[in-house]
Design an enzyme around this catalytic site. Structure first.
Site, PDB file in Angstrom:
ATOM      1  N   ASP A  78     -14.367  -3.459  -3.025  1.00  0.00           N
ATOM      2  CA  ASP A  78     -14.345  -3.254  -1.573  1.00  0.00           C
ATOM      3  C   ASP A  78     -15.758  -3.491  -1.078  1.00  0.00           C
ATOM      4  OD1 ASP A  78     -11.684  -2.539  -1.718  1.00  0.00           O
ATOM      5  OD2 ASP A  78     -12.048  -0.380  -1.648  1.00  0.00           O
TER       6      ASP A  78
ATOM      7  N   ASP B   7       0.880  -1.170   0.000  1.00  0.00           N
ATOM      8  CA  ASP B   7       0.000   0.000   0.000  1.00  0.00           C
ATOM      9  C   ASP B   7       0.912   1.213   0.000  1.00  0.00           C
ATOM     10  OD1 ASP B   7      -2.609  -1.276   0.217  1.00  0.00           O
ATOM     11  OD2 ASP B   7      -1.995  -1.872   2.225  1.00  0.00           O
TER      12      ASP B   7
END
Lengths: 256, 199
Positions: A131, A12
């Site tokens: 998501d 990330d």
């Protein structure tokens, strides 16, 4: 032996550095992307996912330069996501050295983009990131890094992206993400059974056992994890050894 | 060995170029297909779709076919392997037809085949020094069905298919050697050696 189950460390990236946070918040820096990517490749990672967590239009050039540096010494596949808004963005990211591009918000807002990209670049490089957050008996799709509910059902959306030409689904459980309490097995298995493309499970990994569980009971094709690798808690090789012991097919690492 | 890598204008050529360079080649990325005609050796990389790639090559198809079948060392990777065949279920129109046979959709529920799979090679120079049991990275929905005896490796995914083919210095691999770690780099080096030796 069938196709092996993949172990995918996730980077990330924010402002050029790899970070780790809890539930998309409280980010801490853990290293630079090219160094970590190569370290994971040496541990036997099957693939690397690079996600720009604070993608902005102004940051696009910076991101591509970070992707290029990360791709430089990688001889395993690299998937890049975050801030991919258009067909042109996908093309540029592939040019920078990504093998696959993951699209999330842009796919929800403009689903035709999935087909356009699949036709031009091939389905194998179009990953749709979903998501999902539990809402009673179902899961809802969120966009904008998990900040905006869309009203879409995650299972229906997963089926739709397959029909539109996505080659893979990167499924993140927002409920599990950052908790280190394990992947959302029910969500993962539901999406795997509803679709006909490979599914990468993401969110919630805290132990090696969690990975074993999502690749067996969860039926995922690949498991993505970040913190258990970033903090040196475990190596990819440790995970593979545990999987092999359980009879799960994994790639043998072969020395040069 | 100088290798011309065809750029169809889509996707990532960085990995294949880097893999070939690491194996000792001098790489030239070519976006004008006419430049392939004078090349010392050719690599067709594995990104895009059959029809789109052939649209780019079609204007010089007869000359390119001749250049390849006359013995120019050539390697096709994934889609690049598929376009070396005569036709594909993926798109209408002919391929480069350097190998006889066609390309068909994989018979498996979950496609693309995405990930690392076993490749079982025959004793072949393309796999020299590749450790037994080495796996390679695949990302494909279609596979080649040769109508001549050219398969030098096999893989299973819902069905058994040829994951590598070779006829002299003309090679095709359905997997991505440039994404397959050390065994893949070894295979690229083997192709370069085969190319050198065919001169």
């Amino acid at each position: 032996m069938p196709l092996t189950k993949r172990i995918i460390p996730c980077l990330d990236v924010r402002d050029g550095t790899v970070v780790k946070g809890v539930c998309f918040k409280n980010l801490q820096s853990v290293g630079d992307p090219p160094t970590l990517a190569v370290a994971y490749q040496e541990q036997g990672a099957d693939e690397i996912v690079f996600l720009d967590v604070k993608a902005t239009v102004a940051g696009a050039a910076t991101l591509r330069s970070a992707v290029k540096k990360t791709a430089e010494n990688l001889f395993i596949p690299l998937t890049v996501g975050g801030g991919t808004r258009s067909f042109e963005d996908v093309r540029e990211t592939l040019k920078a050295g990504a093998d696959k591009v993951s699209v999330n918000t842009a796919a929800v807002e403009n689903p035709e983009m999935i087909t356009e990209c699949a036709d031009a670049f091939g389905s194998q490089c179009v990953v749709v990131a979903i998501d999902a957050k539990r809402d009673n008996d179902s899961w809802e799709v969120y966009t904008y890094s998990g900040t905006r509910p869309t009203g879409r059902d995650a299972v229906e959306w997963a089926k739709e992206v397959c029909d539109r030409g996505a080659g893979e689904i990167l499924l993140t459980s927002m409920d599990a993400d950052g908790t280190k309490a394990g992947y959302d097995i029910e969500l993962t298995r539901t999406i795997v059974r509803a679709t006909n493309v490979p599914v990468i499970a993401s969110g919630g990994c805290g132990t090696i056992e969690h990975i074993v569980e999502v690749l067996t009971r969860g039926e995922a094709d690949a498991a993505l994890a970040a913190s258990i690798f970033h903090y040196g808690q475990h190596t990819v090789a440790d995970v593979k050894e545990a999987l092999r012991a359980k009879g799960v097919p994994v790639r043998e690492s072969v020395a040069e | 060995m100088k290798v011309s890598v065809m750029d169809y204008g889509v996707g990532n050529l960085h990995s294949i170029a880097k893999g070939l360079e690491r194996a000792g080649a001098t790489v030239e990325v070519v976006s004008d297909p006419a430049l392939l005609l004078g090349s010392e050796s050719i690599v067709f990389p594995g990104v895009g779709a059959f029809g789109a790639a052939m649209d780019i090559l079609r204007p010089i198809l007869p000359e390119l076919n001749k250049h390849i079948v006359d013995g120019t060392p050539t390697m096709g990777v994934c889609l690049g392997m598929q376009i070396l065949f005569e036709r594909s279920e993926e798109s209408p129109g002919v391929g480069l037809s350097a190998f006889r046979g066609e390309v068909k959709k994989l018979k498996s529920r979950r496609i693309p085949q995405m990930g690392w799979n076993d490749v079982v090679p025959e004793a072949d120079p393309l796999f020299e020094g590749v450790p037994r049991g080495a796996q390679f990275y695949f990302a494909n929905s279609y596979v080649c069905h040769p109508e001549e005896d050219v398969a030098v490796a096999k893989t299973e995914y819902g069905e058994s298919f040829p994951s590598a083919v070779r006829k002299g210095a003309l090679c095709g691999v359905q997997f991505h050697p440039e994404k397959s770690g050390p065994p893949g780099l070894r295979l690229l080096a083997n192709f370069l050696r085969i190319a050198e030796e065919s001169k």
